[in-house]
Design an enzyme around this catalytic site. Structure first.
Site, PDB file in Angstrom:
ATOM      1  N   GLN A 125      -4.443  -4.865   7.084  1.00  0.00           N
ATOM      2  CA  GLN A 125      -5.424  -5.845   6.601  1.00  0.00           C
ATOM      3  C   GLN A 125      -5.343  -7.167   7.345  1.00  0.00           C
ATOM      4  O   GLN A 125      -6.346  -7.875   7.441  1.00  0.00           O
ATOM      5  CB  GLN A 125      -5.219  -6.101   5.092  1.00  0.00           C
ATOM      6  N   LYS A 160     -10.189  -0.452  10.946  1.00  0.00           N
ATOM      7  CA  LYS A 160     -10.374  -1.657  10.123  1.00  0.00           C
ATOM      8  C   LYS A 160     -10.622  -2.882  11.010  1.00  0.00           C
ATOM      9  O   LYS A 160     -10.905  -3.966  10.526  1.00  0.00           O
ATOM     10  CB  LYS A 160      -9.153  -1.891   9.241  1.00  0.00           C
ATOM     11  N   CYS A 175      -4.759   2.555  -3.656  1.00  0.00           N
ATOM     12  CA  CYS A 175      -3.483   3.009  -3.076  1.00  0.00           C
ATOM     13  C   CYS A 175      -2.365   1.997  -3.296  1.00  0.00           C
ATOM     14  O   CYS A 175      -1.507   1.813  -2.423  1.00  0.00           O
ATOM     15  CB  CYS A 175      -3.599   3.333  -1.585  1.00  0.00           C
ATOM     16  N   ASP A 229       3.051  -4.434   8.002  1.00  0.00           N
ATOM     17  CA  ASP A 229       1.870  -3.577   7.878  1.00  0.00           C
ATOM     18  C   ASP A 229       0.650  -4.477   8.088  1.00  0.00           C
ATOM     19  O   ASP A 229       0.219  -5.187   7.187  1.00  0.00           O
ATOM     20  CB  ASP A 229       1.861  -2.933   6.482  1.00  0.00           C
ATOM     21  N   HIS A 275       0.861  -1.186   0.000  1.00  0.00           N
ATOM     22  CA  HIS A 275       0.000   0.000   0.000  1.00  0.00           C
ATOM     23  C   HIS A 275       0.898   1.238   0.000  1.00  0.00           C
ATOM     24  O   HIS A 275       2.004   1.195   0.557  1.00  0.00           O
ATOM     25  CB  HIS A 275      -0.840  -0.052   1.279  1.00  0.00           C
TER      26      HIS A 275
END
Ligand code: PMP
Length: 415
Positions: free
Chosen positions: A205, A228, A367, A202, A125
């Site tokens: 997600q 999220k 993104c 990261d 991303h």
């Protein structure tokens, strides 16, 4: 194994009833962008302002102490969620983007030198690319890229050429926000440490979909966003090992992050305060705790099984639609995100036509422009799933796509 009852879960999220007044269910397939919130989260945030609000870490009065305790409760919940060794290794930020920038500046600008390398993957991303480009530009370090296999997994066949003693940090996604690919994070952590590099994951997600264990996996930095994970907007997390937090420079100077301030200079407080200058997103941090408890109560195994069922059903159904191509790997290598393109029909047209049927999907480059360059498509459509999605949602998506194909291929003569 306890199963997840998605209909019961839906009743915990007020938006589904509120947006189904015309009898048509809200088909929300954009959880990857931001998740809906259960009532426990909404109520907790309102409750803070109604009954227990003051600034944090400031007042000695009872009300202030309650707020401090509630923030520390969330910090402990996050520690436990990630199995970090200490709650002092959990920093609150504004989100994933802020957390990665904090590492790229607080660690990167201090420790990167000309000739050093940062290893990213083509899946990343922009939030896990641009801060590193900025850090590289400021320090003279350079960026290398882990390429992808034809089906969109990390191609680690030449890892020993990419990951060398010049590499200072590997920054990879825990799960692609487009292809759903789940990289082998523990293996990468091991390989990074073998050459003396660090690893940042990261988790924007991945954290909402599966249990993580930063100690078992050997992760040095892990970042994610509350919004999220069915929690409030405006709050994110940076986990970092204690010794890294000690070594890093603060990025924001101001109140609360100092030990002493004089006219000639200042000294820093210890982490986490060192990185939490100014007033925190108090109500949001406090309301992140019930979001964490909510997913824990559903249970990771039940969430995993439920989301796999949705994922495989979507793959099976979409594969039968003429001219539709699913991007990325087979379901066994990915989480509950399905991106696709359709021959001769723009991603935007698909998203707009699905919206007319009450189906929310995202279109565009999500993104991830380097990934879309690699895919050689300017844009894709993404359906991403959460705990409240049902097989009915999958069915409505697929029926909607059947209808889109019929309507648009006829008008463009590409049948
Ligand atoms: N990384 C990934 C993989 C993401 O999916 C997102 C959100 N789309 C981000 C980073 C950025 O998260 P935020 O906007 O909450 O900072």
């Amino acid at each position: 194994l306890r199963r997840l009852d998605a209909e019961a879960v839906r009743r915990d999220f007020p938006i589904f009833a509120a947006r189904s007044e015309d009898g048509r269910p809200l088909t929300f397939l954009d959880t990857g962008a931001s998740a809906q919130k259960p009532k426990v989260v909404i109520d907790r945030e309102a409750d803070v302002y109604s009954r227990s609000y003051a600034n944090a870490y400031r007042g000695v009065y009872q009300l202030g102490a309650e707020v401090d305790d509630a923030i520390e409760k969330t910090r402990e919940s996050v520690r436990s969620l990630l199995n970090a060794g200490s709650a002092d290794e959990i920093l609150f930020t504004a989100g994933t983007t802020a957390s990665i920038n904090l590492v790229a500046q607080g660690w990167g600008r201090k420790f990167l030198r000309p000739g050093d390398e940062i290893l990213l993957s083509v899946l990343e991303h922009h939030a896990n690319i641009v801060p590193w480009q900025m850090a590289a530009q400021a320090t003279g370090a350079s960026i290398k890229w882990i390429p992808l296999t034809p089906d969109g997994r990390l191609d680690l066949s030449n890892l020993d050429q990419l990951l060398t003693t010049r590499t200072k940090i590997v920054a990879v996604t825990g799960m692609s926000n487009v292809l759903g690919t789940i990289p082998p994070v523990a293996e990468l952590a091991h390989a990074a440490h073998a050459v003396g590099a660090l690893i940042l994951v990261d988790g924007a997600q991945s954290v909402p979909h599966a249990a993580v264990d930063v100690r078992v996996d050997g992760i040095d930095f892990l970042v994610f966003s509350g919004h999220k994970l069915y929690g409030p907007t405006g709050v994110g997390v940076l986990y970092a090992k204690a010794e890294l937090l000690d070594a890093m420079d603060p990025v924001f100077g101001g109140g609360h992050m100092i030990a002493t301030v004089g006219t000639t200079g200042s000294t820093w407080a210890k982490a986490p305060a060192k990185f939490e200058a100014g007033t925190l997103p108090i109500a949001q941090i406090i309301a992140l705790d019930p979001a964490i408890q909510y997913v824990k109560e559903l249970g990771w195994d039940a969430i995993h099984q439920h989301e796999r069922e949705l994922l495989t059903a979507t793959h099976d159904r979409l594969a039968a639609i003429d001219g539709l191509k699913i991007l990325g790997p087979a379901p066994e290598h990915k989480g509950a995100i399905v991106s696709f393109v359709m021959d001769g029909i723009s991603a935007q047209d698909i998203a707009v036509l699905l919206d007319l049927r009450g189906i929310c999907v995202r279109h565009g480059h999500h993104c991830t422009m380097p990934l879309h360059d690699w895919l050689q498509v300017p844009a894709s459509v993404r359906a991403s799933f959460g705990v409240y999605n049902t097989l009915g949602d999958v069915e409505r998506l697929c029926k909607g796509l059947d209808a889109v194909r019929k309507r648009l291929s006829r008008s463009r003569g590409v049948v």
